[in-house]
Structures are given as structure tokens and as C-alpha cells.
Design an enzyme around this catalytic site. Structure first.
Site, mmCIF file in Angstrom:
data_model
loop_
_atom_site.group_PDB
_atom_site.id
_atom_site.type_symbol
_atom_site.label_atom_id
_atom_site.label_comp_id
_atom_site.label_asym_id
_atom_site.label_seq_id
_atom_site.Cartn_x
_atom_site.Cartn_y
_atom_site.Cartn_z
ATOM 1 N N ASP A 38 0.843 -1.192 0.000
ATOM 2 C CA ASP A 38 0.000 0.000 0.000
ATOM 3 C C ASP A 38 0.879 1.243 0.000
ATOM 4 O OD1 ASP A 38 -3.172 0.352 0.529
ATOM 5 O OD2 ASP A 38 -2.095 2.093 1.311
ATOM 6 N N ASN A 79 -4.925 -4.720 -7.279
ATOM 7 C CA ASN A 79 -6.109 -4.041 -6.774
ATOM 8 C C ASN A 79 -5.955 -2.528 -6.653
ATOM 9 O OD1 ASN A 79 -8.686 -3.758 -5.046
ATOM 10 N ND2 ASN A 79 -7.069 -3.047 -3.661
ATOM 11 N N TYR A 144 -10.438 6.518 -15.432
ATOM 12 C CA TYR A 144 -10.793 5.279 -14.747
ATOM 13 C C TYR A 144 -11.337 4.246 -15.727
ATOM 14 C CZ TYR A 144 -12.529 2.372 -10.886
ATOM 15 O OH TYR A 144 -12.756 1.349 -10.001
ATOM 16 N N LYS A 148 -9.414 0.765 -16.649
ATOM 17 C CA LYS A 148 -10.009 -0.538 -16.356
ATOM 18 C C LYS A 148 -10.220 -1.355 -17.631
ATOM 19 C CE LYS A 148 -10.396 -0.334 -11.827
ATOM 20 N NZ LYS A 148 -9.533 -1.179 -10.973
#
Length: 249
Positions: A38, A79, A144, A148
Site C-alpha cells: 500500500d 487491486n 478510470y 479498467k
């Protein structure tokens, strides 16, 4: 399957909160050891402590950060991501570039990094956390949606190349998930339009969905774990929508 998870090592990006944290927990509960990655060092350390894993701090917008992460993962969960909403004519180019670095370039570099290990042992699982926006578009989300869509294509290429080596690659593509990122979007839109948050949730975010509730992070993590588990070895190159019927309408 007894012993299936013994010795499995997973690497999960964006694992300090939300879907990533749920994935780290789900895989650890199954029996895997988890590398928790992270950008927030405190969050990574907290989740690593919760799951008995290892914490890594990395800004995945920096391609060099990938070189600091382990290359011997048996399971890779891409992710990490973020959101920015603006019309195309006003969308900041630097934000567009950063979003693609985090959500397309970093997954490419991580897949490239771990595949030699997976190939050598004849087994590996790659799960890319995409979105319903990897399958459909919404206005004002140019970075975005395009990122994706690119992640979906990358996942399919990895599936085709990995198949002869025992490696599968799939996407999970949720709709709106109950995370701080989504809750912030609801609050921002409610403030911008002068409307109650429950109206924004029901009419804007969930307007296309048949099931009128946000998806829980654990529900996404369950799908990720299943795609890494003993019952899904013949599943590769797919995108699994967890969208409450959005794409069926």
C-alpha cells in the site's frame, strides 16, 4: 482440498483498506501468507499485523517501486487504484497519466515480475480487480474507464500466455463497493447537487443495478479467493461481474 493453500504466497496491492484489505484477509484465512502492499505505510503495517503477513510501502505510480516488491508470489492480486471525476475538457492530464500508471502500468510490471516464478513452478494465479467500468462506460470518468478497459485486456493476454505454464489470469469486475472511496463520491455528489446522500446512492450510483445496495468488500474478496482456489483451475481469461445486474440491463 487438503493442503491446497499450504505454502502459497500472495501479493495484494492497495491492501491497506477496502477491497485490498478484504482480499488480504480472505487469502490469509484460506492459508496463504500475504505481502500487503500500500502507499500508506501505517495502513500496510496494520493489515500485515492483522493477517500475519508482510508490509510493503510502495507508490505504484513510480515504475521503480515494483522492483522493490517480491518476485516469488504464487498469487498476485492487482487491486490498487483511485478515482477522479471530471469532464474530458477539464480532466487534468497529469491525473490521467498517474491513474494509468497505477492501474495499468503497475499491474503489467507486477505480472511481468512474478511470471518467471510462476512459470518455473508450473502454477500461478493472477486476479485483477477491475470494475463494471472495465465493461461499461460512465461520463466524467475517462481515466478510470480507460484504465479498467486496459486492465481487462492485459488480463486476457496474461491468461493466454500463462495457460501452458499452469497460470490463470482473471478479472473480477464489481459495481459500486462500500468503501471509503465510494462513500466520499456519494458525499461529494450530494453536496454538489444539494440532494440527500440516499438519493444519490439510489438514483445515481445504483440506478442501473437490479440489486439496490452497495457490494461489500468481503463479497469481492470471496470471488478473488475462489478464483485462486482448487475449484477454478480451468477458469482463465474471464471477467466476473459482481454488479448486482448492472450489465444485464
Amino acid at each position: 482440498m487438503s493442503g491446497y493453500w499450504d505454502g502459497r504466497v500472495a501479493l495484494v496491492t492497495g491492501a491497506g483498506s477496502g477491497i485490498g484489505r478484504a482480499c488480504a484477509h480472505a487469502l490469509a484465512e484460506a492459508g496463504a501468507k500475504v505481502h500487503v502492499v500500500d502507499i500508506n505505510a501505517d495502513a500496510a503495517a496494520r493489515v500485515a499485523d492483522e493477517t500475519g503477513g508482510w508490509a510493503h510501502t510502495a507508490d505504484l505510480a513510480d515504475p521503480g517501486a515494483v522492483d522493490t516488491l517480491p518476485a516469488d508470489a504464487d498469487i498476485l492480486v492487482n487491486n490498487a487504484g483511485f478515482q477522479h471525476v471530471a469532464p474530458l475538457t477539464e480532466f487534468p492530464p497529469d491525473v490521467f497519466t498517474r491513474m494509468h500508471q497505477v492501474m495499468v502500468t503497475a499491474p503489467f510490471l507486477l505480472i511481468r515480475r512474478v511470471l518467471p516464478h510462476m512459470y518455473a513452478q508450473g502454477w500461478g494465479r493472477i486476479v485483477n480487480v477491475s470494475s463494471v467500468h472495465g465493461l461499461r462506460a460512465s461520463a466524467f470518468k475517462s481515466a478510470y474507464v480507460s484504465a479498467k478497459h486496459a486492465l481487462e485486456g492485459l488480463s486476457k493476454v496474461a491468461a493466454l500466455e500463462g495457460a501452458p505454464h499452469g497460470v490463470t489470469s482473471n478479472c473480477v469486475s464489481p459495481g459500486y463497493v462500500d468503501t471509503p472511496l465510494v462513500r466520499d463520491q456519494i458525499a461529494d455528489q450530494a453536496a454538489a447537487h444539494g440532494r440527500p446522500e440516499d438519493e444519490i446512492l439510489g438514483e445515481v450510483l445504483l440506478g442501473r443495478a437490479a440489486i439496490k445496495r452497495l457490494i461489500g468488500p468481503a463479497e469481492v474478496a470471496d470471488a478473488v479467493r475462489w478464483l485462486c482456489g482448487p475449484s477454478s483451475g480451468h477458469i482463465t481469461g474471464i471477467s466476473l461481474p459482481l454488479d448486482g445486474g448492472w450489465t444485464a440491463a
